[in-house]
Design a protein around this motif. Structure first.
Motif, PDB file in Angstrom:
ATOM      1  N   LYS A  14       0.820  -1.217   0.000  1.00 34.66           N
ATOM      2  CA  LYS A  14       0.000   0.000   0.000  1.00 34.66           C
ATOM      3  C   LYS A  14       0.850   1.261   0.000  1.00 34.66           C
ATOM      4  O   LYS A  14       0.606   2.199  -0.772  1.00 34.66           O
ATOM      5  CB  LYS A  14      -0.917  -0.007   1.224  1.00 34.66           C
ATOM      6  N   ASP A  15       1.878   1.304   0.844  1.00 34.49           N
ATOM      7  CA  ASP A  15       2.676   2.517   1.006  1.00 34.49           C
ATOM      8  C   ASP A  15       3.555   2.812  -0.198  1.00 34.49           C
ATOM      9  O   ASP A  15       3.809   3.973  -0.515  1.00 34.49           O
ATOM     10  CB  ASP A  15       3.551   2.406   2.252  1.00 34.49           C
ATOM     11  N   HIS A  16       4.042   1.764  -0.866  1.00 34.35           N
ATOM     12  CA  HIS A  16       5.046   1.968  -1.915  1.00 34.35           C
ATOM     13  C   HIS A  16       4.568   1.555  -3.300  1.00 34.35           C
ATOM     14  O   HIS A  16       5.351   1.579  -4.257  1.00 34.35           O
ATOM     15  CB  HIS A  16       6.330   1.229  -1.535  1.00 34.35           C
ATOM     16  N   HIS A  17       3.297   1.214  -3.422  1.00 39.81           N
ATOM     17  CA  HIS A  17       2.681   0.920  -4.722  1.00 39.81           C
ATOM     18  C   HIS A  17       3.475  -0.124  -5.511  1.00 39.81           C
ATOM     19  O   HIS A  17       3.686   0.009  -6.718  1.00 39.81           O
ATOM     20  CB  HIS A  17       2.540   2.213  -5.538  1.00 39.81           C
ATOM     21  N   LEU A  18       3.915  -1.157  -4.812  1.00 40.63           N
ATOM     22  CA  LEU A  18       4.654  -2.233  -5.458  1.00 40.63           C
ATOM     23  C   LEU A  18       3.675  -3.226  -6.068  1.00 40.63           C
ATOM     24  O   LEU A  18       2.548  -3.379  -5.582  1.00 40.63           O
ATOM     25  CB  LEU A  18       5.550  -2.931  -4.438  1.00 40.63           C
ATOM     26  N   PRO A  19       4.063  -3.936  -7.137  1.00 41.45           N
ATOM     27  CA  PRO A  19       3.137  -4.878  -7.782  1.00 41.45           C
ATOM     28  C   PRO A  19       2.728  -6.019  -6.859  1.00 41.45           C
ATOM     29  O   PRO A  19       1.538  -6.289  -6.686  1.00 41.45           O
ATOM     30  CB  PRO A  19       3.931  -5.392  -8.992  1.00 41.45           C
ATOM     31  N   GLY A  20       3.712  -6.723  -6.307  1.00 40.55           N
ATOM     32  CA  GLY A  20       3.398  -7.870  -5.466  1.00 40.55           C
ATOM     33  C   GLY A  20       4.525  -8.174  -4.508  1.00 40.55           C
ATOM     34  O   GLY A  20       5.673  -7.766  -4.714  1.00 40.55           O
ATOM     35  N   ALA A  21       4.198  -8.878  -3.446  1.00 48.19           N
ATOM     36  CA  ALA A  21       5.201  -9.266  -2.457  1.00 48.19           C
ATOM     37  C   ALA A  21       4.780 -10.577  -1.817  1.00 48.19           C
ATOM     38  O   ALA A  21       3.598 -10.926  -1.791  1.00 48.19           O
ATOM     39  CB  ALA A  21       5.364  -8.186  -1.391  1.00 48.19           C
ATOM     40  N   GLN A  22       5.759 -11.286  -1.295  1.00 49.23           N
ATOM     41  CA  GLN A  22       5.490 -12.558  -0.632  1.00 49.23           C
ATOM     42  C   GLN A  22       6.446 -12.729   0.538  1.00 49.23           C
ATOM     43  O   GLN A  22       7.614 -12.326   0.464  1.00 49.23           O
ATOM     44  CB  GLN A  22       5.682 -13.716  -1.610  1.00 49.23           C
ATOM     45  N   VAL A  23       5.953 -13.296   1.623  1.00 44.64           N
ATOM     46  CA  VAL A  23       6.800 -13.669   2.744  1.00 44.64           C
ATOM     47  C   VAL A  23       6.678 -15.167   2.949  1.00 44.64           C
ATOM     48  O   VAL A  23       5.570 -15.721   2.887  1.00 44.64           O
ATOM     49  CB  VAL A  23       6.425 -12.893   4.032  1.00 44.64           C
ATOM     50  N   VAL A  24       7.804 -15.827   3.127  1.00 47.36           N
ATOM     51  CA  VAL A  24       7.832 -17.266   3.394  1.00 47.36           C
ATOM     52  C   VAL A  24       8.536 -17.463   4.726  1.00 47.36           C
ATOM     53  O   VAL A  24       9.690 -17.047   4.896  1.00 47.36           O
ATOM     54  CB  VAL A  24       8.560 -18.045   2.288  1.00 47.36           C
ATOM     55  N   VAL A  25       7.832 -18.075   5.671  1.00 49.12           N
ATOM     56  CA  VAL A  25       8.355 -18.279   7.016  1.00 49.12           C
ATOM     57  C   VAL A  25       8.486 -19.775   7.282  1.00 49.12           C
ATOM     58  O   VAL A  25       7.544 -20.537   7.052  1.00 49.12           O
ATOM     59  CB  VAL A  25       7.427 -17.649   8.076  1.00 49.12           C
TER      60      VAL A  25
END
Length: 390
Positions: free
Chosen positions: A53-64
């Protein structure tokens, strides 16, 4: 919201407060048992959403990965045109994380008596590492792996005009590049400083390190990484691309880059120019497995792992960072110590780490953020995920 197995994947597109309810009632299989809301996991997902939302990036993922369990959350989309999410097992270009694999192979060769960390590069590549203020007799293998050699940077900075001797990656996007030629061109530029005088990140160090590995073993650096690391650890979604290969094998999101003020699809590219400094592809889960195995001593004997973890403080603001031999140490907000690397390559940014208690995290962004604040916020997601408790 798309949820597949609470312990495995939480994919978040345009998400509302339904997240908490969904976490509380997600399908647990045949018995359809409800799992309790995990406050730490909610904080991680919220941080990922805020990043988009803040940086208008296309997509992101976190893998834990924690105690053998893996869960994945995605925000934004994996393809702007189609609106599809980032795949659960997304393969992405991992950029400079490649350096840790290369350093690991080099230290295995040290353990085997094939390489001396403090021997000059000249011993292994006679006549190769020379130029204005550059002498391979005064630069050691350790200098290469720790970025203290003073060798000039061969890769032009993203968006900046290439200097004489540098490789313009965007101009060479579809070109199979010869590493020896890249190094020869780079060494026409003067040294940045005397070997060992200070620290400065230079991809040229790992281009040369890759050449050393190939000279000693008689195999490509990719073949050595595959035989020594990928196959023993069973990293089925990790590979070193073949020469001339441009696509990403298997499921993957679109990687984007800002060119001429426009966001363009930059998924396909010939990464031979990145080579030993940044060519590899992996999933977040495989990165977690690699860094965990490395820190646990499954890839190196104690003496070589100790050398790898001897860090020097980096001249950066914020929490202290230390760089070892292709291995980076950082201090987390919760007081823990994290080890990893990170990587940027057109289309993808990856950040992550593993702690001594075995919790490991990888955050993937499908565009290299231009603003320093955005990259800092990617790191904050890593911090949140490593400090959260499941």
């Amino acid at each position: 919201m798309r949820i597949r197995g609470c312990h495995r994947s939480l994919a978040v597109a345009v998400v509302t407060g339904a997240l908490v309810a969904a976490l509380a009632s997600c399908d647990s299989g045949e018995n359809d048992r409800a799992e309790p809301v995990d406050a730490g996991r909610v904080r991680v997902v919220e941080a990922l959403k805020q990043l988009i939302k803040d940086h208008h990036l296309p997509g992101a993922q976190v893998v834990v990965t924690d105690r053998g369990q893996v869960w994945t959350a995605s925000a934004g989309v994996g393809d702007l045109e189609r609106g599809t999410p980032v795949p659960d097992d997304a393969r992405v270009r991992i950029g400079s994380n490649t350096k840790t694999y290369v350093a690991t192979v080099m230290l295995q060769l040290v353990a085997e008596g094939e390489v001396d960390l403090d021997a000059p590069v000249e011993r292994y590549l006679p006549g190769v590492v020379h130029g204005p203020g550059i002498d391979g007799n005064r630069i050691t293998i350790r200098n290469l792996l720790q970025h203290t050699s003073g060798l000039p940077e061969y890769a032009a900075e993203n968006g900046a005009p290439a200097k004489p001797g540098q490789l313009d990656f965007q101009a060479a996007r579809w070109v199979t590049v010869d590493t020896a030629e890249v190094v020869r061109n780079a060494l026409t530029m003067p040294a940045d400083f005397e070997p060992g005088a200070r620290w400065a990140y230079s991809n040229t160090n790992y281009a040369v390190a890759g050449m050393v590995i190939e000279k000693i073993t008689g195999e490509s650096v990719g073949a050595q990484i595959t035989r020594r690391i990928i196959e023993p650890l069973g990293l089925r979604d990790t590979y070193y691309p073949d020469p001339g290969e441009t696509d990403i094998r298997g499921p993957h999101p679109v990687g984007y880059a800002e060119i001429g003020g426009k966001r363009v699809d930059y998924t396909m590219m010939n990464v031979s120019g990145a080579g030993a400094a940044g060519a590899m592809v992996a999933t977040g889960a495989d990165l977690n497995r690699f860094f965990t195995a490395l820190l646990d001593g499954k890839l190196l004997p104690p003496a070589q792992l100790s050398e790898m973890k001897k860090t020097m403080a980096l001249p950066v603001s914020g929490p202290p960072l230390g760089y070892g031999l292709g291995f980076m140490r950082s201090e987390l907000s919760c007081g823990k110590e994290s080890w990893g690397h990170g990587g940027d390559i057109d289309g993808f940014e990856t950040r992550g780490g593993v702690t001594a208690d075995g919790r490991s995290v990888t955050v993937i962004v499908t565009e290299v953020p231009e603003a320093p604040e955005a990259s800092a916020d990617v790191t904050k997601v890593v911090d949140t995920a490593l400090c959260a408790t499941d």
